[in-house]
Motif scaffolding. Structure first.
Motif, PDB file in Angstrom:
ATOM      1  N   PHE A  81     -98.100 121.715  -9.405  1.00 14.47           N
ATOM      2  CA  PHE A  81     -98.224 120.265  -9.462  1.00 14.47           C
ATOM      3  C   PHE A  81     -99.521 120.102 -10.199  1.00 14.47           C
ATOM      4  CE2 PHE A  81     -98.362 115.771  -8.661  1.00 14.47           C
ATOM      5  CZ  PHE A  81     -97.267 115.090  -9.799  1.00 14.47           C
ATOM      6  N   PHE A  82    -100.038 119.899  -8.987  1.00 19.19           N
ATOM      7  CA  PHE A  82    -101.720 119.257  -9.625  1.00 19.19           C
ATOM      8  C   PHE A  82    -102.569 119.439 -10.443  1.00 19.19           C
ATOM      9  CE2 PHE A  82    -100.178 116.559  -5.211  1.00 19.19           C
ATOM     10  CZ  PHE A  82    -100.768 115.715  -5.852  1.00 19.19           C
ATOM     11  N   GLN A  83    -102.919 121.246 -10.315  1.00 18.59           N
ATOM     12  CA  GLN A  83    -103.171 122.383 -11.307  1.00 18.59           C
ATOM     13  C   GLN A  83    -103.163 121.634 -12.789  1.00 18.59           C
ATOM     14  OE1 GLN A  83    -105.264 124.241 -10.982  1.00 18.59           O
ATOM     15  NE2 GLN A  83    -104.837 125.198 -12.869  1.00 18.59           N
ATOM     16  N   TYR A  84    -101.307 121.207 -12.907  1.00 17.37           N
ATOM     17  CA  TYR A  84    -100.777 120.576 -13.964  1.00 17.37           C
ATOM     18  C   TYR A  84    -100.981 119.813 -14.518  1.00 17.37           C
ATOM     19  CZ  TYR A  84     -97.497 118.631 -17.332  1.00 17.37           C
ATOM     20  OH  TYR A  84     -97.200 117.560 -18.261  1.00 17.37           O
ATOM     21  N   LEU A  85    -101.208 118.338 -13.505  1.00 20.71           N
ATOM     22  CA  LEU A  85    -102.061 117.319 -13.696  1.00 20.71           C
ATOM     23  C   LEU A  85    -103.784 117.555 -14.734  1.00 20.71           C
ATOM     24  CD1 LEU A  85    -100.954 115.062 -11.108  1.00 20.71           C
ATOM     25  CD2 LEU A  85     -99.657 115.419 -13.301  1.00 20.71           C
ATOM     26  N   TYR A  86    -104.196 118.272 -13.253  1.00 12.26           N
ATOM     27  CA  TYR A  86    -105.075 119.092 -13.569  1.00 12.26           C
ATOM     28  C   TYR A  86    -105.884 119.133 -15.435  1.00 12.26           C
ATOM     29  CZ  TYR A  86    -110.675 120.805 -13.776  1.00 12.26           C
ATOM     30  OH  TYR A  86    -111.870 120.751 -13.462  1.00 12.26           O
ATOM     31  N   GLN A  87    -105.166 120.404 -15.704  1.00  8.63           N
ATOM     32  CA  GLN A  87    -104.989 120.849 -16.961  1.00  8.63           C
ATOM     33  C   GLN A  87    -105.040 119.864 -18.187  1.00  8.63           C
ATOM     34  OE1 GLN A  87    -102.359 123.837 -16.749  1.00  8.63           O
ATOM     35  NE2 GLN A  87    -103.847 125.628 -15.543  1.00  8.63           N
ATOM     36  N   GLU A  88    -103.960 119.368 -17.739  1.00 13.61           N
ATOM     37  CA  GLU A  88    -103.299 118.058 -18.821  1.00 13.61           C
ATOM     38  C   GLU A  88    -103.973 117.150 -18.899  1.00 13.61           C
ATOM     39  OE1 GLU A  88    -100.610 118.267 -21.343  1.00 13.61           O
ATOM     40  OE2 GLU A  88    -101.001 120.120 -20.495  1.00 13.61           O
ATOM     41  N   HIS A  89    -105.844 117.005 -18.043  1.00 11.36           N
ATOM     42  CA  HIS A  89    -106.132 116.018 -17.853  1.00 11.36           C
ATOM     43  C   HIS A  89    -106.360 114.822 -17.650  1.00 11.36           C
ATOM     44  CE1 HIS A  89    -109.097 118.673 -20.298  1.00 11.36           C
ATOM     45  NE2 HIS A  89    -108.020 118.359 -20.871  1.00 11.36           N
ATOM     46  N   LEU A  90    -104.795 114.693 -16.109  1.00 13.60           N
ATOM     47  CA  LEU A  90    -104.253 113.430 -15.963  1.00 13.60           C
ATOM     48  C   LEU A  90    -104.613 112.603 -15.033  1.00 13.60           C
ATOM     49  CD1 LEU A  90    -100.697 114.474 -16.706  1.00 13.60           C
ATOM     50  CD2 LEU A  90    -102.126 112.856 -17.610  1.00 13.60           C
ATOM     51  N   ILE A  91    -105.615 113.922 -13.479  1.00 12.95           N
ATOM     52  CA  ILE A  91    -106.657 113.659 -12.797  1.00 12.95           C
ATOM     53  C   ILE A  91    -108.182 114.094 -13.258  1.00 12.95           C
ATOM     54  CG2 ILE A  91    -104.637 113.522 -11.590  1.00 12.95           C
ATOM     55  CD1 ILE A  91    -105.108 116.049 -10.128  1.00 12.95           C
ATOM     56  N   GLU A  92    -109.215 113.828 -12.990  1.00 11.20           N
ATOM     57  CA  GLU A  92    -110.420 114.485 -12.818  1.00 11.20           C
ATOM     58  C   GLU A  92    -110.681 115.275 -11.723  1.00 11.20           C
ATOM     59  OE1 GLU A  92    -113.240 111.510 -12.810  1.00 11.20           O
ATOM     60  OE2 GLU A  92    -112.633 110.336 -13.858  1.00 11.20           O
ATOM     61  N   ASN A  93    -110.617 114.882 -11.055  1.00 11.38           N
ATOM     62  CA  ASN A  93    -110.565 116.436  -9.725  1.00 11.38           C
ATOM     63  C   ASN A  93    -108.797 117.570  -8.915  1.00 11.38           C
ATOM     64  OD1 ASN A  93    -112.889 115.739  -9.662  1.00 11.38           O
ATOM     65  ND2 ASN A  93    -112.590 114.769  -9.046  1.00 11.38           N
ATOM     66  N   ASN A  94    -108.559 118.107  -8.498  1.00 12.95           N
ATOM     67  CA  ASN A  94    -107.511 119.037  -8.168  1.00 12.95           C
ATOM     68  C   ASN A  94    -108.105 118.527  -6.691  1.00 12.95           C
ATOM     69  OD1 ASN A  94    -105.226 119.728  -7.448  1.00 12.95           O
ATOM     70  ND2 ASN A  94    -105.734 122.027  -8.561  1.00 12.95           N
ATOM     71  N   PRO A  95    -107.088 118.229  -5.527  1.00  8.51           N
ATOM     72  CA  PRO A  95    -107.109 118.009  -4.750  1.00  8.51           C
ATOM     73  C   PRO A  95    -106.768 118.708  -3.751  1.00  8.51           C
ATOM     74  CG  PRO A  95    -105.478 116.531  -5.629  1.00  8.51           C
ATOM     75  CD  PRO A  95    -106.283 116.908  -6.287  1.00  8.51           C
ATOM     76  N   ALA A  96    -105.536 119.778  -4.689  1.00 10.05           N
ATOM     77  CA  ALA A  96    -104.768 120.821  -4.046  1.00 10.05           C
ATOM     78  C   ALA A  96    -105.955 121.821  -3.917  1.00 10.05           C
ATOM     79  CB  ALA A  96    -103.627 121.154  -4.415  1.00 10.05           C
ATOM     80  N   ASP A  97    -106.314 122.239  -4.738  1.00 11.42           N
ATOM     81  CA  ASP A  97    -107.615 123.458  -5.002  1.00 11.42           C
ATOM     82  C   ASP A  97    -107.287 124.323  -3.210  1.00 11.42           C
ATOM     83  OD1 ASP A  97    -107.912 124.092  -7.324  1.00 11.42           O
ATOM     84  OD2 ASP A  97    -110.037 123.323  -7.418  1.00 11.42           O
TER      85      ASP A  97
END
Length: 295
Positions: A81-97
């Motif tokens: 989920f968070f990888q998708y949000l990061y790729q789509e520029h919906l979040i600045e950092n990926n907290p699930a990294d």
């Protein structure tokens, strides 16, 4: 947060073409996460979620005695989920990294012995339409190792009786799986003598139907299997996946190569199929320990 989850689920459906069951699991995990952040931390925006937030959610799951396998699945859902949000520029950092699932102890699946399979497959009556249908389902499942979801979605055109194989399709691929004489005989009896009776004049391409002519459901097959396991006196905890596991283990015990078994099972990674080879090694070691005079 709800909007982003809907976007992600749509992406899994339409772009990734994931199976319905997988998408439902992702959605369920993410909605559970959303509810936690809304109720416990009063967070409603994905942009506010940090690595610390996600770790606190994992701790919450563990404290509430969720199984390690459930926590691991939730971690996989959050990472995707968070990888998708990061790729789509919906979040600045990926907290699930740096989010890691707990270690899950892999249990060897329950398998039936060849004698137990034979006993199970002899339970359906060959004198009733229901018995002939049930025998055809059980024989085909053990003969091909397909999943129950694949069994109940087979169509008449997927079966080639003359050549002795089925076409098994999923969202990503199609595989051709042979079956032997016992499954062929059971299928012939079902398809040529009783299937039309279940349909009662209805048109359907589905191979296996219930007594009302509707497609067989997973729950319906589960009841069929449990009933015959009981009448056979088999005490093992049999699930619809048990015949698939038994199919693979018995093939490898009798010398089949891993690659062929992998292709028949539809495993994308051969390491998954490797489990059945390991089971065979453990069986051989057990036999050796019990029988060798200088163990």
């Amino acid at each position: 947060m709800e909007t982003e989850i809907k976007l992600f689920i749509s992406y899994l459906h339409n772009t990734k073409r994931m199976s319905g069951n997988t998408v439902v699991s992702y959605e369920r995990d993410l909605k559970k996460m959303m509810l936690y952040f809304q109720e416990v931390h009063q967070m409603t925006r994905v942009q506010d979620i940090t690595e610390t937030s996600l770790n606190s959610y994992m701790l919450y799951l563990e404290k509430n005695h969720f199984a390690a396998s459930t926590v691991s699945r939730s971690v996989a859902s959050m990472r995707a989920f968070f990888q998708y949000l990061y790729q789509e520029h919906l979040i600045e950092n990926n907290p699930a990294d740096h989010l890691h699932p707990p270690k899950v102890e892999k249990k060897m699946p329950e398998i039936l012995s060849v004698e137990e399979v034979d006993l199970l497959l002899r339970q359906p009556s060959d004198r009733t339409p229901k018995g002939l249908r049930d025998r055809a389902m059980l024989e085909l499942l053990y003969a091909t190792g397909i999943r129950v979801s694949e069994l109940i979605h087979l169509e008449m055109s997927d079966v080639n009786l003359a050549m002795g194989y089925i076409n098994c399709r999923d969202t990503d691929s199609e595989r051709v799986i042979p079956f032997g004489s016992q499954a062929k005989k059971a299928l012939q009896q079902y398809m040529h003598t009783v299937r039309d009776g279940f349909l009662k004049g209805q048109e359907s391409e589905v191979l296996f139907t219930n007594c009302s002519g509707k497609p067989m459901s997973r729950q319906g097959f589960w009841k069929v299997l449990k009933h015959y396991a009981q009448t056979a006196g088999i005490e093992k905890d049999i699930t619809p996946h048990t015949l698939r596991h038994s199919f693979a283990a018995h093939l490898i015990q009798n010398g089949a190569d891993l690659k062929s078994v992998q292709e028949m099972l539809g495993h994308s990674d051969i390491s998954t199929t490797q489990m059945y080879l390991n089971m065979n090694v453990y069986k051989i070691r057990d036999v050796y320990t019990k029988a060798h005079p200088r163990k």
